[in-house]
Design an enzyme around this catalytic site. Structure first.
Site, PDB file in Angstrom:
ATOM      1  N   ASP A   1       0.859  -1.185   0.000  1.00 33.95           N
ATOM      2  CA  ASP A   1       0.000   0.000   0.000  1.00 33.95           C
ATOM      3  C   ASP A   1       0.897   1.237   0.000  1.00 33.95           C
ATOM      4  O   ASP A   1       1.863   1.308   0.762  1.00 33.95           O
ATOM      5  CB  ASP A   1      -0.918  -0.016   1.243  1.00 33.95           C
ATOM      6  CG  ASP A   1      -2.054   0.983   1.129  1.00 33.95           C
ATOM      7  OD1 ASP A   1      -1.781   2.181   0.921  1.00 33.95           O
ATOM      8  OD2 ASP A   1      -3.215   0.561   1.254  1.00 33.95           O
ATOM      9  N   ILE A   2       0.564   2.189  -0.875  1.00 35.26           N
ATOM     10  CA  ILE A   2       1.378   3.406  -1.001  1.00 35.26           C
ATOM     11  C   ILE A   2       1.379   4.183   0.315  1.00 35.26           C
ATOM     12  O   ILE A   2       2.331   4.890   0.632  1.00 35.26           O
ATOM     13  CB  ILE A   2       0.857   4.278  -2.169  1.00 35.26           C
ATOM     14  CG1 ILE A   2       1.913   5.268  -2.625  1.00 35.26           C
ATOM     15  CG2 ILE A   2      -0.450   4.963  -1.849  1.00 35.26           C
ATOM     16  CD1 ILE A   2       2.995   4.650  -3.426  1.00 35.26           C
TER      17      ILE A   2
ATOM     18  N   ASN B   1     -12.617  -3.168   2.954  1.00 33.27           N
ATOM     19  CA  ASN B   1     -13.648  -2.142   3.061  1.00 33.27           C
ATOM     20  C   ASN B   1     -14.637  -2.296   1.911  1.00 33.27           C
ATOM     21  O   ASN B   1     -14.238  -2.481   0.769  1.00 33.27           O
ATOM     22  CB  ASN B   1     -13.014  -0.744   3.012  1.00 33.27           C
ATOM     23  CG  ASN B   1     -12.071  -0.500   4.179  1.00 33.27           C
ATOM     24  OD1 ASN B   1     -12.322  -0.972   5.283  1.00 33.27           O
ATOM     25  ND2 ASN B   1     -10.994   0.212   3.946  1.00 33.27           N
TER      26      ASN B   1
ATOM     27  N   GLY C   1     -15.203   3.239   4.079  1.00 31.69           N
ATOM     28  CA  GLY C   1     -13.838   3.683   3.812  1.00 31.69           C
ATOM     29  C   GLY C   1     -13.253   3.194   2.507  1.00 31.69           C
ATOM     30  O   GLY C   1     -12.068   3.417   2.244  1.00 31.69           O
TER      31      GLY C   1
ATOM     32  N   SER D   1     -12.064   3.340  -1.023  1.00 31.52           N
ATOM     33  CA  SER D   1     -11.722   4.462  -1.908  1.00 31.52           C
ATOM     34  C   SER D   1     -11.322   3.984  -3.297  1.00 31.52           C
ATOM     35  O   SER D   1     -11.343   4.756  -4.244  1.00 31.52           O
ATOM     36  CB  SER D   1     -10.606   5.306  -1.294  1.00 31.52           C
ATOM     37  OG  SER D   1      -9.442   4.526  -1.123  1.00 31.52           O
TER      38      SER D   1
ATOM     39  N   HIS E   1     -10.194  -5.580  -2.869  1.00 30.32           N
ATOM     40  CA  HIS E   1      -8.852  -5.748  -2.317  1.00 30.32           C
ATOM     41  C   HIS E   1      -8.937  -6.098  -0.838  1.00 30.32           C
ATOM     42  O   HIS E   1      -9.864  -5.694  -0.134  1.00 30.32           O
ATOM     43  CB  HIS E   1      -7.995  -4.497  -2.509  1.00 30.32           C
ATOM     44  CG  HIS E   1      -8.613  -3.240  -1.998  1.00 30.32           C
ATOM     45  ND1 HIS E   1      -9.592  -2.562  -2.681  1.00 30.32           N
ATOM     46  CD2 HIS E   1      -8.392  -2.531  -0.861  1.00 30.32           C
ATOM     47  CE1 HIS E   1      -9.943  -1.489  -2.001  1.00 30.32           C
ATOM     48  NE2 HIS E   1      -9.247  -1.449  -0.880  1.00 30.32           N
TER      49      HIS E   1
HETATM   50  P1  AMP Z   1      -9.541   1.343   0.524  1.00 27.78           P
HETATM   51  O1  AMP Z   1      -9.566   2.715   1.140  1.00 27.78           O
HETATM   52  O2  AMP Z   1      -9.920   0.231   1.432  1.00 27.78           O
HETATM   53  O3  AMP Z   1     -10.314   1.335  -0.789  1.00 27.78           O
HETATM   54  O4  AMP Z   1      -8.033   1.064   0.179  1.00 27.78           O
HETATM   55  C1  AMP Z   1      -7.395   1.560  -0.941  1.00 27.78           C
HETATM   56  C2  AMP Z   1      -5.943   1.612  -0.628  1.00 27.78           C
HETATM   57  O5  AMP Z   1      -5.242   1.761  -1.853  1.00 27.78           O
HETATM   58  C3  AMP Z   1      -5.532   2.786   0.261  1.00 27.78           C
HETATM   59  O6  AMP Z   1      -4.982   2.283   1.480  1.00 27.78           O
HETATM   60  C4  AMP Z   1      -4.503   3.536  -0.576  1.00 27.78           C
HETATM   61  O7  AMP Z   1      -3.422   3.998   0.178  1.00 27.78           O
HETATM   62  C5  AMP Z   1      -4.077   2.482  -1.578  1.00 27.78           C
HETATM   63  N1  AMP Z   1      -3.590   2.992  -2.848  1.00 27.78           N
HETATM   64  C6  AMP Z   1      -4.175   3.910  -3.642  1.00 27.78           C
HETATM   65  N2  AMP Z   1      -3.437   4.108  -4.751  1.00 27.78           N
HETATM   66  C7  AMP Z   1      -2.364   3.283  -4.654  1.00 27.78           C
HETATM   67  C8  AMP Z   1      -1.231   3.022  -5.479  1.00 27.78           C
HETATM   68  N3  AMP Z   1      -1.036   3.649  -6.632  1.00 27.78           N
HETATM   69  N4  AMP Z   1      -0.321   2.099  -5.056  1.00 27.78           N
HETATM   70  C9  AMP Z   1      -0.508   1.457  -3.892  1.00 27.78           C
HETATM   71  N5  AMP Z   1      -1.555   1.659  -3.064  1.00 27.78           N
HETATM   72  C10 AMP Z   1      -2.465   2.561  -3.434  1.00 27.78           C
END
Ligand code: AMP
Length: 136
Positions: free
Chosen positions: A29-30, A85, A91, A93, A98
């Site tokens: 995760d970034i 999520n 939450g 996004s 995933h």
């Molecule tokens: P959620 O909020 O459960 O949908 O998780 C989405 C996750 O994706 C968040 O924790 C973000 O930090 C992660 N995320 C978004 N863009 C990227 C990316 N380009 N590379 C890695 N993680 C990402």
């Protein structure tokens, strides 16, 4: 419904990939909630845990367990949270199913805050049982 995760699968944008097979990809995760925080996704596009097929849920979670064990070993974590999520209210996004694998350490400061006793379990159970469309 193409998402940032589809772009990672297609190598249009970079990611710190931990594992890949024909159906599943795991990468960091970034935004690292704890050291080693990873995401496990199916290559097939599907919005969430609710829309994914049983087979996809199974494959993703089997990989999540392997990744979790490896992360625990590499970073000496004492445990981990597995989290998915569903929908914005929870939450979500990125609208590509995933599973978060979040390694936990004795001294990390991550806090999940459930609210015990906010609802009476007996009443909630009655409402659940009385719902005529209850499919369980
Ligand atoms: P959620 O909020 O459960 O949908 O998780 C989405 C996750 O994706 C968040 O924790 C973000 O930090 C992660 N995320 C978004 N863009 C990227 C990316 N380009 N590379 C890695 N993680 C990402």
């Amino acid at each position: 419904m193409s998402t940032v995760f589809k772009k990672i699968i297609d190598r249009e944008i970079p990611a710190y990939i931990l594992y890949e097979d024909d159906d599943v990809l795991a990468f960091l995760d970034i935004s690292q909630a704890t050291k080693g925080h990873a995401l496990v996704i199916p290559k097939e596009e599907t919005v969430s845990f609710l829309t994914a097929s049983d087979a996809i849920i199974s494959k993703v979670n089997v990989v999540a367990r392997k990744v979790a064990l490896e992360l625990m070993d590499v970073f000496k974590a004492q445990g981990f949270n597995i989290l998915s999520n569903v929908n914005e209210v929870a939450g979500q996004s990125v609208f590509h199913y995933h599973v978060h694998v979040i390694p936990r350490y004795t001294k990390d400061e991550l806090v999940f805050e459930p609210k015990p006793n906010a609802y009476d379990a007996k009443e909630v159970h009655e409402q659940f049982k009385n719902h005529e469309k209850n499919g369980l």
